[in-house]
Design a protein around this motif. Structure first.
Motif, PDB file in Angstrom:
ATOM      1  N   SER A 111       0.784  -1.044  -0.034  1.00 16.08           N
ATOM      2  CA  SER A 111       0.231   0.059   0.001  1.00 16.08           C
ATOM      3  C   SER A 111       1.065   1.246  -0.079  1.00 16.08           C
ATOM      4  N   ALA A 151      10.158   7.647   5.654  1.00 18.51           N
ATOM      5  CA  ALA A 151      10.173   8.589   6.558  1.00 18.51           C
ATOM      6  C   ALA A 151      11.175   8.194   7.891  1.00 18.51           C
ATOM      7  N   LEU A 152      11.312   6.746   8.071  1.00 18.18           N
ATOM      8  CA  LEU A 152      12.031   6.484   8.989  1.00 18.18           C
ATOM      9  C   LEU A 152      13.771   6.661   8.306  1.00 18.18           C
ATOM     10  N   ALA A 207       0.813   3.673   1.972  1.00 17.54           N
ATOM     11  CA  ALA A 207       1.213   4.131   3.511  1.00 17.54           C
ATOM     12  C   ALA A 207       2.205   3.333   3.890  1.00 17.54           C
ATOM     13  N   GLY A 208       2.144   1.829   3.528  1.00 21.22           N
ATOM     14  CA  GLY A 208       3.409   1.246   3.735  1.00 21.22           C
ATOM     15  C   GLY A 208       4.823   1.434   3.182  1.00 21.22           C
ATOM     16  N   SER A 209       4.621   2.225   1.792  1.00 23.14           N
ATOM     17  CA  SER A 209       5.992   2.597   0.956  1.00 23.14           C
ATOM     18  C   SER A 209       6.491   3.570   1.568  1.00 23.14           C
ATOM     19  N   ARG A 210       5.600   4.312   2.297  1.00 24.99           N
ATOM     20  CA  ARG A 210       6.083   5.745   3.026  1.00 24.99           C
ATOM     21  C   ARG A 210       6.960   5.406   4.442  1.00 24.99           C
ATOM     22  N   LEU A 211       6.442   4.396   5.260  1.00 26.22           N
ATOM     23  CA  LEU A 211       7.123   4.506   6.287  1.00 26.22           C
ATOM     24  C   LEU A 211       8.641   4.196   6.401  1.00 26.22           C
ATOM     25  N   PRO A 212       9.003   3.417   5.618  1.00 28.34           N
ATOM     26  CA  PRO A 212      10.297   3.140   5.266  1.00 28.34           C
ATOM     27  C   PRO A 212      11.202   4.320   4.898  1.00 28.34           C
TER      28      PRO A 212
END
Length: 96
Positions: free
Chosen positions: A3, A12-13, A5-10
């Motif tokens: 998704s 962002a980290l 949102a799931g690809s933005r998390l890494p």
């Protein structure tokens, strides 16, 4: 497929980690330490002068007086050296 949102998390980290790590590379340096060189009190740096030796024809009393004055001058220097030692020990103490 992941998704959005799931690809933005890494990402962002990774950005947060980079920001934190680059903060350690700041160009602002700590102030240079001040070196304080304490001065030894002048009264501890000068000894009584050594007396001149008596004349070659001096009698025993003259020779004895010279020996007494010579020892007095030596004791003055030993006393002042002791004062320097005490002063130096005090300088090594915290808050000296």
């Amino acid at each position: 497929m992941p998704s959005a949102a799931g690809s933005r998390l890494p990402l962002a980290l990774a950005l947060a980690s980079t920001a934190l790590l680059s903060a350690g590379c700041s160009t602002t340096s700590a102030p240079a330490p001040q070196v304080i060189v304490p001065e030894i009190p002048a009264s501890l740096l000068t000894c009584s002068p050594e007396p001149a030796p008596p004349a070659a024809d001096a009698d025993d009393a003259g020779l004895a007086l010279w020996i007494v004055e010579l020892r007095r001058a030596g004791q003055d220097c030993r006393s002042r050296l002791s004062g320097v030692r005490v002063w130096a020990d005090q300088m090594r103490q915290p808050g000296g």
